[in-house]
Write a protein that holds these residues in place. Structure first.
Motif, PDB file in Angstrom:
ATOM      1  N   LYS A 228       0.815  -1.215   0.000  1.00 54.89           N
ATOM      2  CA  LYS A 228       0.000   0.000   0.000  1.00 54.89           C
ATOM      3  C   LYS A 228       0.853   1.272   0.000  1.00 54.89           C
ATOM      4  CE  LYS A 228      -3.658  -2.567   0.311  1.00 54.89           C
ATOM      5  NZ  LYS A 228      -4.597  -2.485   1.433  1.00 54.89           N
ATOM      6  N   TRP A 229       2.112   1.144   0.412  1.00 55.33           N
ATOM      7  CA  TRP A 229       2.972   2.323   0.479  1.00 55.33           C
ATOM      8  C   TRP A 229       3.303   2.821  -0.936  1.00 55.33           C
ATOM      9  CZ3 TRP A 229       4.021   5.993   3.660  1.00 55.33           C
ATOM     10  CH2 TRP A 229       5.089   6.849   3.415  1.00 55.33           C
ATOM     11  N   GLY A 230       3.045   4.099  -1.176  1.00 60.63           N
ATOM     12  CA  GLY A 230       3.299   4.692  -2.484  1.00 60.63           C
ATOM     13  C   GLY A 230       2.123   4.616  -3.429  1.00 60.63           C
ATOM     14  N   THR A 231       1.049   3.904  -3.037  1.00 62.38           N
ATOM     15  CA  THR A 231      -0.170   3.829  -3.849  1.00 62.38           C
ATOM     16  C   THR A 231      -1.052   5.041  -3.560  1.00 62.38           C
ATOM     17  OG1 THR A 231      -0.134   1.407  -3.891  1.00 62.38           O
ATOM     18  CG2 THR A 231      -2.247   2.467  -4.323  1.00 62.38           C
ATOM     19  N   VAL A 232      -1.643   5.613  -4.601  1.00 64.90           N
ATOM     20  CA  VAL A 232      -2.500   6.793  -4.442  1.00 64.90           C
ATOM     21  C   VAL A 232      -3.831   6.544  -5.141  1.00 64.90           C
ATOM     22  CG1 VAL A 232      -2.773   9.257  -4.923  1.00 64.90           C
ATOM     23  CG2 VAL A 232      -0.507   8.343  -4.323  1.00 64.90           C
ATOM     24  N   GLY A 233      -4.926   6.642  -4.390  1.00 70.05           N
ATOM     25  CA  GLY A 233      -6.263   6.523  -4.956  1.00 70.05           C
ATOM     26  C   GLY A 233      -6.797   7.880  -5.367  1.00 70.05           C
ATOM     27  N   LEU A 234      -8.004   7.896  -5.875  1.00 71.30           N
ATOM     28  CA  LEU A 234      -8.601   9.118  -6.400  1.00 71.30           C
ATOM     29  C   LEU A 234      -8.757  10.200  -5.346  1.00 71.30           C
ATOM     30  CD1 LEU A 234     -10.101  10.640  -8.706  1.00 71.30           C
ATOM     31  CD2 LEU A 234     -12.203   9.503  -7.910  1.00 71.30           C
ATOM     32  N   SER A 235      -9.160   9.823  -4.134  1.00 73.22           N
ATOM     33  CA  SER A 235      -9.495  10.821  -3.119  1.00 73.22           C
ATOM     34  C   SER A 235      -8.710  10.601  -1.835  1.00 73.22           C
ATOM     35  CB  SER A 235     -10.997  10.757  -2.809  1.00 73.22           C
ATOM     36  OG  SER A 235     -11.350  11.695  -1.825  1.00 73.22           O
ATOM     37  N   SER A 236      -8.016  11.651  -1.370  1.00 74.17           N
ATOM     38  CA  SER A 236      -7.344  11.615  -0.072  1.00 74.17           C
ATOM     39  C   SER A 236      -8.361  11.943   1.018  1.00 74.17           C
ATOM     40  CB  SER A 236      -6.208  12.628  -0.026  1.00 74.17           C
ATOM     41  OG  SER A 236      -5.196  12.290  -0.950  1.00 74.17           O
ATOM     42  N   PHE A 237      -8.241  11.289   2.170  1.00 75.69           N
ATOM     43  CA  PHE A 237      -9.184  11.568   3.255  1.00 75.69           C
ATOM     44  C   PHE A 237      -8.501  11.865   4.587  1.00 75.69           C
ATOM     45  CE2 PHE A 237      -8.743   6.947   2.953  1.00 75.69           C
ATOM     46  CZ  PHE A 237      -8.404   6.601   4.252  1.00 75.69           C
ATOM     47  N   ALA A 238      -7.188  11.713   4.675  1.00 77.69           N
ATOM     48  CA  ALA A 238      -6.476  12.068   5.908  1.00 77.69           C
ATOM     49  C   ALA A 238      -5.009  12.307   5.592  1.00 77.69           C
ATOM     50  CB  ALA A 238      -6.614  10.969   6.959  1.00 77.69           C
ATOM     51  N   ARG A 239      -4.411  13.248   6.322  1.00 75.20           N
ATOM     52  CA  ARG A 239      -2.970  13.485   6.203  1.00 75.20           C
ATOM     53  C   ARG A 239      -2.219  12.489   7.080  1.00 75.20           C
ATOM     54  NH1 ARG A 239      -5.165  18.086   7.975  1.00 75.20           N
ATOM     55  NH2 ARG A 239      -3.979  17.850   9.914  1.00 75.20           N
ATOM     56  N   LEU A 240      -0.950  12.297   6.805  1.00 76.75           N
ATOM     57  CA  LEU A 240      -0.161  11.385   7.632  1.00 76.75           C
ATOM     58  C   LEU A 240      -0.066  11.876   9.065  1.00 76.75           C
ATOM     59  CD1 LEU A 240       2.820  10.081   5.466  1.00 76.75           C
ATOM     60  CD2 LEU A 240       0.649   8.989   5.984  1.00 76.75           C
ATOM     61  N   ASP A 241      -0.063  13.198   9.274  1.00 78.24           N
ATOM     62  CA  ASP A 241       0.051  13.704  10.639  1.00 78.24           C
ATOM     63  C   ASP A 241      -1.236  13.510  11.454  1.00 78.24           C
ATOM     64  OD1 ASP A 241      -1.635  15.716   9.729  1.00 78.24           O
ATOM     65  OD2 ASP A 241      -0.090  17.257   9.717  1.00 78.24           O
ATOM     66  N   GLU A 242      -2.291  12.988  10.826  1.00 77.42           N
ATOM     67  CA  GLU A 242      -3.504  12.630  11.550  1.00 77.42           C
ATOM     68  C   GLU A 242      -3.482  11.179  12.021  1.00 77.42           C
ATOM     69  OE1 GLU A 242      -7.311  14.599   9.935  1.00 77.42           O
ATOM     70  OE2 GLU A 242      -6.011  14.477   8.162  1.00 77.42           O
ATOM     71  N   VAL A 243      -2.432  10.451  11.664  1.00 78.38           N
ATOM     72  CA  VAL A 243      -2.291   9.038  12.022  1.00 78.38           C
ATOM     73  C   VAL A 243      -1.348   8.922  13.213  1.00 78.38           C
ATOM     74  CG1 VAL A 243      -1.493   6.775  11.225  1.00 78.38           C
ATOM     75  CG2 VAL A 243      -2.695   8.315   9.648  1.00 78.38           C
ATOM     76  N   ASP A 244      -1.735   8.125  14.203  1.00 77.86           N
ATOM     77  CA  ASP A 244      -0.887   7.912  15.373  1.00 77.86           C
ATOM     78  C   ASP A 244       0.088   6.753  15.172  1.00 77.86           C
ATOM     79  OD1 ASP A 244      -2.108   9.827  17.456  1.00 77.86           O
ATOM     80  OD2 ASP A 244      -3.848   8.762  16.659  1.00 77.86           O
ATOM     81  N   THR A 245      -0.382   5.691  14.528  1.00 75.60           N
ATOM     82  CA  THR A 245       0.436   4.491  14.361  1.00 75.60           C
ATOM     83  C   THR A 245       0.150   3.853  13.014  1.00 75.60           C
ATOM     84  OG1 THR A 245       0.399   4.054  16.753  1.00 75.60           O
ATOM     85  CG2 THR A 245       1.042   2.225  15.336  1.00 75.60           C
ATOM     86  N   LEU A 246       1.199   3.409  12.345  1.00 78.97           N
ATOM     87  CA  LEU A 246       1.062   2.586  11.153  1.00 78.97           C
ATOM     88  C   LEU A 246       1.571   1.196  11.490  1.00 78.97           C
ATOM     89  CD1 LEU A 246       0.631   1.975   8.116  1.00 78.97           C
ATOM     90  CD2 LEU A 246       2.948   2.862   7.714  1.00 78.97           C
ATOM     91  N   VAL A 247       0.730   0.198  11.310  1.00 77.67           N
ATOM     92  CA  VAL A 247       1.141  -1.200  11.489  1.00 77.67           C
ATOM     93  C   VAL A 247       1.258  -1.819  10.107  1.00 77.67           C
ATOM     94  CG1 VAL A 247       0.668  -3.392  12.624  1.00 77.67           C
ATOM     95  CG2 VAL A 247      -0.185  -1.270  13.632  1.00 77.67           C
ATOM     96  N   THR A 248       2.458  -2.252   9.769  1.00 83.53           N
ATOM     97  CA  THR A 248       2.714  -2.828   8.451  1.00 83.53           C
ATOM     98  C   THR A 248       3.534  -4.096   8.617  1.00 83.53           C
ATOM     99  OG1 THR A 248       3.462  -2.327   6.195  1.00 83.53           O
ATOM    100  CG2 THR A 248       4.768  -1.439   8.010  1.00 83.53           C
ATOM    101  N   ASP A 249       4.092  -4.616   7.525  1.00 82.63           N
ATOM    102  CA  ASP A 249       4.819  -5.883   7.597  1.00 82.63           C
ATOM    103  C   ASP A 249       6.269  -5.702   7.184  1.00 82.63           C
ATOM    104  OD1 ASP A 249       5.059  -7.105   4.530  1.00 82.63           O
ATOM    105  OD2 ASP A 249       3.400  -5.707   4.820  1.00 82.63           O
ATOM    106  N   SER A 250       7.042  -6.767   7.303  1.00 85.88           N
ATOM    107  CA  SER A 250       8.484  -6.699   7.099  1.00 85.88           C
ATOM    108  C   SER A 250       8.883  -6.505   5.644  1.00 85.88           C
ATOM    109  CB  SER A 250       9.154  -7.975   7.627  1.00 85.88           C
ATOM    110  OG  SER A 250       8.614  -9.126   7.001  1.00 85.88           O
ATOM    111  N   GLY A 251       7.922  -6.557   4.724  1.00 77.03           N
ATOM    112  CA  GLY A 251       8.244  -6.290   3.321  1.00 77.03           C
ATOM    113  C   GLY A 251       8.444  -4.821   3.019  1.00 77.03           C
ATOM    114  N   LEU A 252       8.193  -3.936   3.979  1.00 75.22           N
ATOM    115  CA  LEU A 252       8.355  -2.501   3.751  1.00 75.22           C
ATOM    116  C   LEU A 252       9.832  -2.168   3.543  1.00 75.22           C
ATOM    117  CD1 LEU A 252       6.577   0.136   3.795  1.00 75.22           C
ATOM    118  CD2 LEU A 252       7.473   0.469   6.116  1.00 75.22           C
ATOM    119  N   PRO A 253      10.185  -1.529   2.412  1.00 77.88           N
ATOM    120  CA  PRO A 253      11.591  -1.210   2.133  1.00 77.88           C
ATOM    121  C   PRO A 253      12.174  -0.230   3.160  1.00 77.88           C
ATOM    122  CG  PRO A 253      10.220  -0.954   0.167  1.00 77.88           C
ATOM    123  CD  PRO A 253       9.289  -1.117   1.317  1.00 77.88           C
ATOM    124  N   ASP A 254      13.491  -0.258   3.317  1.00 78.46           N
ATOM    125  CA  ASP A 254      14.159   0.610   4.291  1.00 78.46           C
ATOM    126  C   ASP A 254      13.917   2.089   3.998  1.00 78.46           C
ATOM    127  OD1 ASP A 254      15.148  -1.565   5.635  1.00 78.46           O
ATOM    128  OD2 ASP A 254      17.095  -1.536   4.619  1.00 78.46           O
TER     129      ASP A 254
END
Length: 285
Positions: A228-254
């Motif tokens: 999902k990182w780097g993917t952009v859909g048609l409509s944004s609904f929140a800025r990153l600074d509105e997120v407290d925590t991102l839980v992702t997996d070990s495939g996320l590049p450095d």
């Protein structure tokens, strides 16, 4: 990829898809060597992935599908992708839930996986706009065979609304239901995450419903696998600074981890040692 002879078809296809996305295309003969399987097996895997709409077969190999920003895959198509990553994310996110708290789960296959890990958390109030998520709790209640609600079982509130291809309920009815509610924590599945666009979705109505969910939450936890990182859909609904925590997996590049650390207070990489674990939110009084 090496010595993957004993991989299940599901795991093998996930590796193939990751390789296609990472390199921008692969050839059949490369995959047969790296996966240590036959040419016929690779071609069957590519056929299956092409039917799901996640890659395009070309002569001698495959390339990524160039998705339009308005493309919205259905629940079944998404549910077969990145299964181990979603399970790792779900387990990590479940540790953030306090018994007796009020939580919200948005639509999506990762929140669906998370719901299965919350069935034994006592006295939860779960608000969701996902038909699939609500059904997880409903099915578990029926399987109990008590003929009624068991002590400590979650109370589930399903918003109304118009059903999307991913089985979420969106639109004015859902927005009105969410507007008057307040959650300790929101677990939010997303179509895409990026520094520039923040959180986004290809569905305009879903974007507005997600905005309502974010506004009603004391804490926002995004559950999203590395694709999902780097993917952009048609409509944004929140800025990153509105997120407290991102839980992702070990495939996320450095390089993505560095970018995320610059914009988010907490990054949890599920499945890795020494996962950072933010303090769970206290239940509302």
């Amino acid at each position: 990829m090496s010595d993957n002879q004993n991989l299940l078809a599901e795991q093998r296809r996930a590796l193939i898809l990751d390789e296609v996305r990472r390199r921008g295309g692969v050839r059949v003969n490369e995959l047969t060597r790296r996966l240590n399987v036959s040419d016929m097996t690779v071609r069957r895997d590519l056929d299956a992935l092409a039917r799901q709409g996640v890659l395009e077969k070309v002569h001698g190999g495959a390339v990524p599908v160039a998705e339009a920003s308005t493309h919205e895959p259905g629940f079944e198509a998404k549910s077969s992708l990145e299964l181990s990553a979603k399970e790792d994310i779900a387990r990590a996110a479940a540790t953030m839930v306090v018994p007796g708290s009020a939580i919200a789960l948005s639509g999506g296959t990762t929140t669906y996986a998370l719901a299965h890990h919350l069935l034994d958390v006592a006295d939860l109030t779960v608000v969701t706009n996902s038909v699939r998520v609500a059904d997880v709790f409903h099915t578990a209640q029926r399987a109990g065979g008590t003929g009624g609600r068991r002590p400590g079982a979650p109370t589930v509130v399903l918003t109304g609304g118009v059903r999307t291809p991913s089985d979420s309920l969106v639109g004015p009815v859902a927005d009105q239901a969410i507007r008057s509610l307040h959650f300790d924590v929101l677990f939010l599945g997303v179509h895409g995450v990026s520094v520039e666009a923040g959180l986004s979705t290809p569905n305009l109505a879903e974007a507005e419903t997600n905005r309502r969910l974010v506004r009603s939450a004391r804490r926002v936890v995004v559950v999203a696998d590395h694709t999902k990182w780097g993917t952009v859909g048609l409509s944004s609904f929140a800025r990153l600074d509105e997120v407290d925590t991102l839980v992702t997996d070990s495939g996320l590049p450095d390089r993505a981890r560095v970018e995320i650390a610059e914009h988010l207070p907490n990054l949890v990489v599920a499945g890795e040692a020494a996962e950072p674990s933010p303090e769970p939110a206290e239940p509302t009084s």
